[in-house]
Design a protein around this motif. Structure first.
Motif, PDB file in Angstrom:
ATOM      1  N   GLN A 101       0.808  -1.220   0.000  1.00 31.54           N
ATOM      2  CA  GLN A 101       0.000   0.000   0.000  1.00 31.54           C
ATOM      3  C   GLN A 101       0.845   1.277   0.000  1.00 31.54           C
ATOM      4  N   GLY A 102       2.162   1.105   0.064  1.00 28.10           N
ATOM      5  CA  GLY A 102       3.040   2.255  -0.130  1.00 28.10           C
ATOM      6  C   GLY A 102       3.411   3.028   1.119  1.00 28.10           C
ATOM      7  N   ILE A 103       3.496   2.358   2.272  1.00 25.81           N
ATOM      8  CA  ILE A 103       3.928   3.102   3.461  1.00 25.81           C
ATOM      9  C   ILE A 103       5.342   3.637   3.251  1.00 25.81           C
ATOM     10  N   GLN A 104       5.611   4.786   3.864  1.00 29.99           N
ATOM     11  CA  GLN A 104       6.923   5.439   3.731  1.00 29.99           C
ATOM     12  C   GLN A 104       7.755   5.327   5.003  1.00 29.99           C
ATOM     13  N   GLY A 105       7.171   4.772   6.048  1.00 23.06           N
ATOM     14  CA  GLY A 105       7.872   4.578   7.311  1.00 23.06           C
ATOM     15  C   GLY A 105       7.108   3.572   8.143  1.00 23.06           C
TER      16      GLY A 105
END
Length: 368
Positions: A101-105
């Protein structure tokens, strides 16, 4: 051609119905899918981070996840909250979903430290910074391999026994060591909790060198629920009918509350002294007219959530090294320490603030 048009229309109708069924299912489940709660709208350009906790049915993690969401709202970012359900396979499934889903952290509390390197490898491949909370990510030698927010567990354990012994002394002292038992409920599979039991054992044996060694019991209660605390206390207490007075400490409030329920059922609660760690379930005990739970080392899960989510955010936005200021000589990763303060019936509302007004007695306890 007419038949083809009919078939095309049927396909579109079926696709529409399937979409409606899926949407209805998501609404019926409160927007939850794959053990996670979404805080990111499709097409949003906000920063998106993930936070996975080992068991959202435990009070500590319920409050920590709520505080993580509130912190994300304050920072103007989106967050996905995941439940590892005390199952390594589930935790990895949730992590994979978050990465997709594209988490960045990522903020993570793992139920299995053997997954530490796997977690970091997956996140490194996706360029995702990681901050461990409550339980550090470690290598085979026990060395931290990621930044972490963790309790000074050993000191916290000592504090519980220090208060217990002072309370006993102020209330007439230990009447008969031969018929007194000291029970340490330990979470032996969580490295962040083992030092709590170590601190409890070391402080008690140092201050009570003449206490019968046979009357000191260190018992594992697994994942640290009220149910496992109850079962461990029940088995130990039942096996030692010669002991009439019990002093009980544990790695969390769930443990001592479970023990307290058994002590009450057997009529041994009046002389018992139980001291927990966390403060949340203990606050419910303080509201009662009488309870063997006399104190708890209060930990603010909101602090853990706010510090961890903010640190990951600052790393994403500004490139700030997570807890770089807490590095010690020779350490590759910084560890943010947080401490505890003893709360009792007399001071818990002042120290815990709003947290003291909430009831946490929603957990189901076993009955004899």
């Amino acid at each position: 051609q007419r038949q083809m048009c009919i078939r095309d229309s049927m396909k579109k109708m079926i696709a529409l119905l399937l979409a409606l069924v899926k949407a209805f299912a998501l609404v019926a489940c409160g927007g939850q899918e794959n053990n996670q709660t979404s805080g990111n709208e499709e097409g949003s350009d906000k920063i998106l981070i993930g936070a996975i906790y080992r068991d959202l049915t435990q009070t500590w993690f319920e409050k920590e996840s709520t505080a993580a969401k509130a912190t994300a709202d304050e920072l103007g970012i989106d967050i996905l909250i995941g439940d590892g359900q005390e199952d390594p396979a589930v935790l990895i499934d949730v992590l994979d979903s978050f990465i997709t889903q594209g988490i960045q952290g990522l903020v993570i509390n793992t139920c299995d430290q053997g997954l530490s390197q796997t977690i970091l490898d997956k996140c490194a491949a996706a360029g995702i910074p990681v901050c461990a909370v409550d339980v550090p990510l470690i290598d085979d030698n026990g060395t931290h391999i990621a930044p972490a927010v963790i309790l000074d567990s050993y000191l916290c354990g000592q504090q519980t026994v220090e208060w217990l012994l002072n309370y006993v002394e102020e209330n007439g002292g230990m009447k008969d060591p031969a018929t007194t038992g000291f029970l340490i409920l330990a979470m032996e599979t969580a490295t962040s909790c083992i030092p709590r039991a170590d601190g409890q054992y070391d402080y008690f044996t140092e201050k009570c060198p003449d206490f019968p060694a046979a009357n000191i019991f260190r018992v594992d209660y697994g994942a640290g629920s009220t149910e496992t605390g109850y079962d461990a206390a029940a088995a130990t207490i039942t096996a030692h009918p010669e002991i009439k007075t019990w002093y009980v400490v544990a790695a969390n409030d769930e443990g001592v509350v479970g023990a307290a329920r058994f002590l009450e059922e057997t009529g041994m609660d009046q002389d018992a002294v139980c001291v927990g760690i966390d403060g949340y379930l203990a606050s419910d005990e303080f509201k009662k007219e009488s309870s063997p739970v006399k104190a708890s080392a209060y930990l603010d899960s909101g602090t853990v959530a706010k510090v961890s989510v903010t640190a990951v955010y600052e790393n994403i936005v500004n490139g700030t090294e997570i807890f770089g200021e807490y590095k010690k000589d020779g350490e590759q990763f910084g560890t943010y320490p947080f401490g505890s303060v003893i709360v009792t019936k007399d001071n818990y509302t002042e120290i815990m603030g709003d947290a003291a007004t909430v009831s946490y007695t929603h957990l189901t306890l076993p009955t004899t």
